[in-house]
Scaffold this active site. Structure first.
Site, PDB file in Angstrom:
ATOM      1  CG  HIS A 195      15.626 -26.269  67.111  1.00 37.57           C
ATOM      2  ND1 HIS A 195      15.480 -24.979  67.584  1.00 37.57           N
ATOM      3  CD2 HIS A 195      14.408 -26.629  66.617  1.00 37.57           C
ATOM      4  CE1 HIS A 195      14.237 -24.581  67.383  1.00 37.57           C
ATOM      5  NE2 HIS A 195      13.566 -25.570  66.811  1.00 37.57           N
TER       6      HIS A 195
ATOM      7  CG  HIS B 114      11.491 -23.822  62.364  1.00 30.95           C
ATOM      8  ND1 HIS B 114      12.794 -23.785  62.817  1.00 30.95           N
ATOM      9  CD2 HIS B 114      10.728 -24.169  63.430  1.00 30.95           C
ATOM     10  CE1 HIS B 114      12.814 -24.085  64.103  1.00 30.95           C
ATOM     11  NE2 HIS B 114      11.577 -24.322  64.503  1.00 30.95           N
TER      12      HIS B 114
ATOM     13  CG  ASP C  65      10.313 -27.847  64.779  1.00 29.79           C
ATOM     14  OD1 ASP C  65      11.461 -27.620  65.200  1.00 29.79           O
ATOM     15  OD2 ASP C  65       9.369 -27.036  64.906  1.00 29.79           O
TER      16      ASP C  65
ATOM     17  CG  HIS D 277       6.935 -30.189  68.538  1.00 27.68           C
ATOM     18  ND1 HIS D 277       8.149 -30.463  67.934  1.00 27.68           N
ATOM     19  CD2 HIS D 277       6.873 -28.842  68.678  1.00 27.68           C
ATOM     20  CE1 HIS D 277       8.787 -29.324  67.710  1.00 27.68           C
ATOM     21  NE2 HIS D 277       8.038 -28.334  68.149  1.00 27.68           N
TER      22      HIS D 277
END
Length: 296
Positions: A82, A239, A243, A266
């Site tokens: 973030h 969101h 990321d 991720h």
């Protein structure tokens, strides 16, 4: 006036944040310090005197379970995505991050606090050229039905497409498309918060994760809907796009092109960032734009 992204920028003065780590639950104090040109972004654990600073680069990622963790010589700093997204979009490429915990503060679960703090403290132009990475061929990371694909863009911009589908009545198929800019990020992505499903919370707690999660820093989605009011109807995909931006920033360069992430996370984001970083290293990038070719 738009930021001159051909140059490097740092912060005008230090800025400090206090909060808790989302997964550790520990209290955290973090300070961002201005840094010299070509320093890059580096994390330094102040609770571990004498340890080396950890560069914010993909080849220093040591963990991608529910967040992105950097490490060096056994020292780790987690949940960096973030902050990395905020610094990247705001054009701040030289910063030393002092943190007294193994995890950054989660704040409200988004990048909003970081964006607002950078705007308050100001940015300083540095008389050094920024490295820009332009790939002329396709790159792809795929695992099952999950993928992240880079392709050259028709214009000299960074274009993002993110697709998610959690098979949940309140988090089904969602799509975000947009050109990456400071204005759009601030309005459309920065406020989007991290989220999870109520059915997953107990499993995460048993695994030693989400100890600091509260309704103030995460959206929990139950069978009958979100337990916290959403900021956007499609906050989940927004969101995930945030990321993606933060993880790709770990390539260490400005990038141009079109990136499509489908049901990614991720691990795949970082895998693509690592490809970008390695391509740039092979081209021995200095201050000038890099034109790298990837064999299909």
């Amino acid at each position: 006036m738009p930021l001159d992204r051909t140059l490097q920028w740092t912060l005008e003065r230090p800025v400090t944040f206090e909060g808790v780590g989302l997964h550790s639950g520990a209290r955290v104090t973090m300070t961002l310090l201005p840094a010299d040109p070509h320093s890059g972004i580096r994390f330094l654990r102040t609770d571990l005197p004498g340890t080396a600073a950890i560069p914010a680069l993909a080849d220093h990622v040591v963990e991608t379970t529910l967040s992105t963790t950097l490490g060096l010589d056994g020292v780790r700093v987690g949940t960096v995505e973030h902050l990395m997204a905020a610094l990247y979009v705001m054009g701040v490429c030289n910063v030393e991050v002092l943190v007294d915990s193994p995890e950054l503060p989660i704040m409200d679960g988004s990048s909003l606090a970081y964006i607002e703090a950078i705007q308050r403290c100001g940015r300083v132009e540095q008389q050094a050229s920024r490295r820009t990475l332009m790939i002329q061929d396709k790159l792809e990371v795929q695992r099952g039905d999950r993928s992240v694909i880079y392709q050259p863009a028709e214009s000299d911009e960074a274009e993002l497409t993110c697709i998610v589908d959690y098979g949940h009545p309140h988090a089904g198929a969602q799509l975000y498309e947009g050109v990456l800019s400071e204005e759009r990020f601030g309005a459309e992505l920065a406020p989007a918060r991290t989220f999870c499903f109520l059915a997953e919370v107990e499993a995460m707690r048993r695994a030693g994760l989400a100890k600091g999660g509260t309704p103030d820093n995460a959206v929990v989605i139950a069978d009958d809907g979100p337990m916290t009011a959403l900021r956007y109807a499609d906050e989940c995909v927004r969101h995930k796009t945030l990321d993606l931006i933060g993880d790709l920033a770990l390539c260490g360069f400005e990038w141009r092109g079109a990136i499509t992430a489908a049901k990614a996370g991720h691990p795949l984001h970082v895998a693509l960032a690592l490809q970008l970083q390695r391509l740039a290293s092979r081209e021995r990038a200095k201050e000038e734009p890099v034109y790298a070719h990837h064999a299909r």
